[in-house]
Design an enzyme around this catalytic site. Structure first.
Site, PDB file in Angstrom:
ATOM      1  N   SER A  71       0.853  -0.856   0.262  1.00 51.40           N
ATOM      2  CA  SER A  71      -0.065   0.137   0.082  1.00 51.40           C
ATOM      3  C   SER A  71       0.543   1.715  -0.166  1.00 51.40           C
ATOM      4  CB  SER A  71      -1.425  -0.531   1.299  1.00 51.40           C
ATOM      5  OG  SER A  71      -1.485   0.877   1.155  1.00 51.40           O
ATOM      6  N   ASP A 268      -3.345   6.624  -3.280  1.00 49.38           N
ATOM      7  CA  ASP A 268      -2.070   5.473  -2.241  1.00 49.38           C
ATOM      8  C   ASP A 268      -2.147   4.177  -3.455  1.00 49.38           C
ATOM      9  OD1 ASP A 268      -4.275   3.416  -1.440  1.00 49.38           O
ATOM     10  OD2 ASP A 268      -3.682   2.857   0.321  1.00 49.38           O
ATOM     11  N   GLU A 364     -11.502   6.674   7.957  1.00 48.27           N
ATOM     12  CA  GLU A 364     -10.191   7.312   8.326  1.00 48.27           C
ATOM     13  C   GLU A 364      -9.679   8.515   8.110  1.00 48.27           C
ATOM     14  OE1 GLU A 364      -7.847   3.600  10.710  1.00 48.27           O
ATOM     15  OE2 GLU A 364      -8.111   3.419   8.109  1.00 48.27           O
ATOM     16  N   ALA A 492       1.613   3.096  18.712  1.00 47.42           N
ATOM     17  CA  ALA A 492       2.646   2.568  17.467  1.00 47.42           C
ATOM     18  C   ALA A 492       1.762   1.914  16.396  1.00 47.42           C
ATOM     19  CB  ALA A 492       3.013   1.078  18.566  1.00 47.42           C
ATOM     20  N   SER A 493       2.172   2.225  15.114  1.00 46.26           N
ATOM     21  CA  SER A 493       2.240   1.892  13.705  1.00 46.26           C
ATOM     22  C   SER A 493       1.984   0.404  13.301  1.00 46.26           C
ATOM     23  CB  SER A 493       2.853   2.162  12.865  1.00 46.26           C
ATOM     24  OG  SER A 493       2.621   1.935  12.319  1.00 46.26           O
TER      25      SER A 493
HETATM   26  C1  G16 Z   1      -3.737   0.189   6.636  1.00 49.40           C
HETATM   27  C2  G16 Z   1      -5.124   0.284   6.683  1.00 49.40           C
HETATM   28  C3  G16 Z   1      -5.232   1.222   7.743  1.00 49.40           C
HETATM   29  C4  G16 Z   1      -4.577   2.747   8.942  1.00 49.40           C
HETATM   30  C5  G16 Z   1      -3.663   2.296   7.904  1.00 49.40           C
HETATM   31  C6  G16 Z   1      -2.625   2.740   8.811  1.00 49.40           C
HETATM   32  O1  G16 Z   1      -3.880   0.805   5.350  1.00 49.40           O
HETATM   33  O2  G16 Z   1      -5.789  -0.627   6.431  1.00 49.40           O
HETATM   34  O3  G16 Z   1      -6.614   0.989   8.164  1.00 49.40           O
HETATM   35  O4  G16 Z   1      -4.751   3.542   8.923  1.00 49.40           O
HETATM   36  O5  G16 Z   1      -2.677   1.367   7.545  1.00 49.40           O
HETATM   37  O6  G16 Z   1      -1.824   1.960   9.385  1.00 49.40           O
HETATM   38  P1  G16 Z   1      -1.180   2.078  10.940  1.00 49.40           P
HETATM   39  O7  G16 Z   1      -0.923   4.064  11.619  1.00 49.40           O
HETATM   40  O8  G16 Z   1      -0.932   1.029  12.378  1.00 49.40           O
HETATM   41  O9  G16 Z   1       0.252   2.427  10.982  1.00 49.40           O
HETATM   42  P2  G16 Z   1      -3.552   0.880   4.072  1.00 49.40           P
HETATM   43  O10 G16 Z   1      -3.289   1.720   2.597  1.00 49.40           O
HETATM   44  O11 G16 Z   1      -1.965   1.104   4.444  1.00 49.40           O
HETATM   45  O12 G16 Z   1      -3.151  -0.409   3.809  1.00 49.40           O
END
Ligand code: G16
Length: 535
Positions: A71, A268, A364, A492-493
């Site tokens: 992504s 994205d 989001e 944390a991510s």
């Molecule tokens: C993914 C999730 C989203 C989330 C994002 C960031 O998005 O599907 O729901 O908002 O990651 O998550 P984090 O803050 O835990 O890193 P994507 O578009 O990268 O698959």
């Protein structure tokens, strides 16, 4: 035709994909599946192949989806997301695998998969196929697709022949469904796009897929100009462009040459997120992010429900996360008079909460979201007898929207059509859209810490408060208390090796000051690192 798996064959295939050396670190299932540097992934993809095969068999042979994508992450990363039979993110409850394994009676399995444009995807697909072959699992390779297209395909496959068929089982079927529904929304004579929409495709899979979609839409009804479509130059994926970059940097992407008030969007890297933006006179950048799409959609769909005469029967609810701008929540509650529910980050959480509403709008702030129509709401839309032309018009639009909006997951292409429909119907430009409320000044930062897993949020706090490390929350509370209407949290991510810090307050200067202090404390308490990463 599938064959029965032989344990020996699985073990043999497994040897081809040895686990990469990650030191003491384990692989973990994050916000949206496994995600890491692509060279560390083959053994993980093989394991996902085994898991998908098991899950499909557990689900009585329903198709399970596997999407190979990282992504919004940089080009050198890759990852994998698993899609459940209804096209939604895989269920969090894994415990029953063990029970099922003990009781399995051997139904056949079906796994369908696709990948984004990252070159590393090709070899990872081989690892996946090896696991599927070893377990005797039937599979269909859909090649290059967006994540939401794979979600669509999973639901379409599993509902084929039932009374709730979702659409033709092909990527072409996806385009046909979206474009036909879009044309049905444009039944109102005055509904016309106010000039073209510019789409920054992050040099990713959204570019070829949007080009395809455009072939199904007449230019006089929908005009999009594609920017950043260099999928043959992998290094450029998400680089200084794309929804994540635009949202976090709060500025326009590379190759932005918009005139004041031109309407721009960014997708994205796997086209499941979208944000809008434009420049005002004097090159002032204005972002219309996921919160803005949520408020626009909730406002318009709520209005349609009311106008169609279904206001008493169908209730709307909105789902947000802690990243939602406080002003958007206030607008939804006070002006639109709708309920807002908060969940932790991750579409898997928001989706389930939205599915409990008659019509659930979830987004989001980063632009990931959709609008879910419950069976109850769909039934009411089918049965309702309009009493006037105004009611009929509203009902026709609502029915078309329920077809056009992806019901399985946030989908940038479907959301793009949704916003364009609403702006056309309301005869709004970005100026009117922006004027609905004023965002609180805010900032989102990323800090690379030694061990982000030490940052644990308080259960049930929707990630607004930290439980560990123990000293941090009291210190943050002291910092936040110094500023007017301020809010700040650290988490944390689940997709990158970092912690994220979000803050908002009445004045932009105060946001800067507050975040600088919190960042300093986070680094002080945990140290930073710059190593390439795994979970
Ligand atoms: C993914 C999730 C989203 C989330 C994002 C960031 O998005 O599907 O729901 O908002 O990651 O998550 P984090 O803050 O835990 O890193 P994507 O578009 O990268 O698959």
């Amino acid at each position: 035709m599938t064959e029965q798996p032989e344990f020996g064959a699985v073990l043999e295939a497994c040897k081809q994909y040895p686990r990469a050396d990650t030191g003491k670190k384990d692989f973990g299932y994050g916000t949206a599946g496994f995600r890491m540097r692509a060279d560390l992934l083959p053994s993980v993809i093989f394991a996902v192949g085994l898991l998908a095969s098991i899950r499909s068999r557990k689900c009585k042979g329903s198709a399970i989806g596997v999407m190979i994508t990282a992504s919004h992450n940089p080009a050198e990363d890759n990852g994998v997301k698993i899609v459940d039979p209804e096209g939604e993110m895989m269920s969090e409850e894994w415990e029953w695998f063990a029970t099922w394994l003990a009781n399995a009676r051997d139904p056949e399995g079906l796994v369908i998969f696709a990948r984004d444009t990252r070159p590393s995807g090709e070899a990872l697909v081989e690892a996946l196929k090896a696991a599927l072959v070893a377990t005797g699992t039937e599979y269909i390779d859909y090649g290059i697709a967006t994540t939401p297209q794979l979600h669509y395909l999973v639901r379409a496959t599993n509902t084929l022949g039932s009374d709730r068929e979702y659409g033709e089982v092909s990527i072409e079927g996806y385009y046909k469904k979206l474009s036909a529904a879009f044309m049905n929304t444009m039944h109102i004579e005055y509904a016309n796009q106010a000039g073209p929409v510019y789409v920054d495709c992050a040099n990713g899979v959204g570019a070829p897929q949007l080009k395809e979609l455009l072939k199904y839409l007449p230019e006089d009804k929908f005009k999009a100009i594609i920017v950043n479509d260099k999928i043959d130059q992998p290094d450029r994926l998400n680089k200084r462009c794309g929804a994540d970059w635009v949202k976090t940097q709060q500025r326009a992407p590379e190759n932005f040459n918009g005139k004041d008030w031109d309407r721009w969007t960014s997708l994205d890297g796997d086209a499941d997120r979208i944000v809008y933006y434009f420049c005002e006179e004097g090159s002032i950048f204005r972002l219309l992010d996921g919160d803005r799409i949520a408020t626009l959609a909730a406002d318009y769909i709520g209005e349609l429900v009311h106008k169609s005469g279904l206001g008493e029967q169908i209730k709307l609810g909105v789902v947000q996360t802690a990243y939602a701008n406080g002003a958007s929540t206030k607008y939804i509650e006070k002006t639109l008079k709708l309920k807002v529910e908060f969940t932790p980050t991750g579409v898997k959480h928001l989706h389930h909460a939205a599915a409990r509403q008659d019509i659930g709008v979830y987004f989001e702030a980063n632009g990931h979201g959709t609008v879910l129509f419950s069976e109850r709401a769909l039934k009411a839309l089918r049965k309702h007898q309009p009493q006037s032309t105004a009611q009929l018009n509203a009902l026709t639009t609502l029915r078309a929207l329920s077809e056009m909006i992806n019901q399985t997951v946030g989908d940038a292409l479907s959301d793009l059509l949704l916003v364009e429909v609403i702006l056309s119907h309301k005869q709004w430009t970005v100026k009117e859209w922006l004027s609905t409320y004023a965002d609180l000044p805010n900032k989102l930062m990323k800090v690379n810490v030694m061990d982000r897993n030490k940052f644990i949020t308080v259960p049930g706090s929707a990630e607004r408060r930290l439980e560990r490390p123990p000293a941090i929350q009291p210190r943050m509370d002291e910092i936040i208390a110094k500023y007017q209407d301020a809010r700040c949290f650290v988490r944390a991510s689940g997709t990158e090796d970092a912690v994220r810090i979000y803050g908002e307050a009445t004045h932009a200067m105060e946001v800067e000051e507050m975040l600088a202090q919190v960042q300093e404390y986070v680094i002080h308490i945990s140290g930073t690192h710059i190593e390439p990463w795994v979970f």
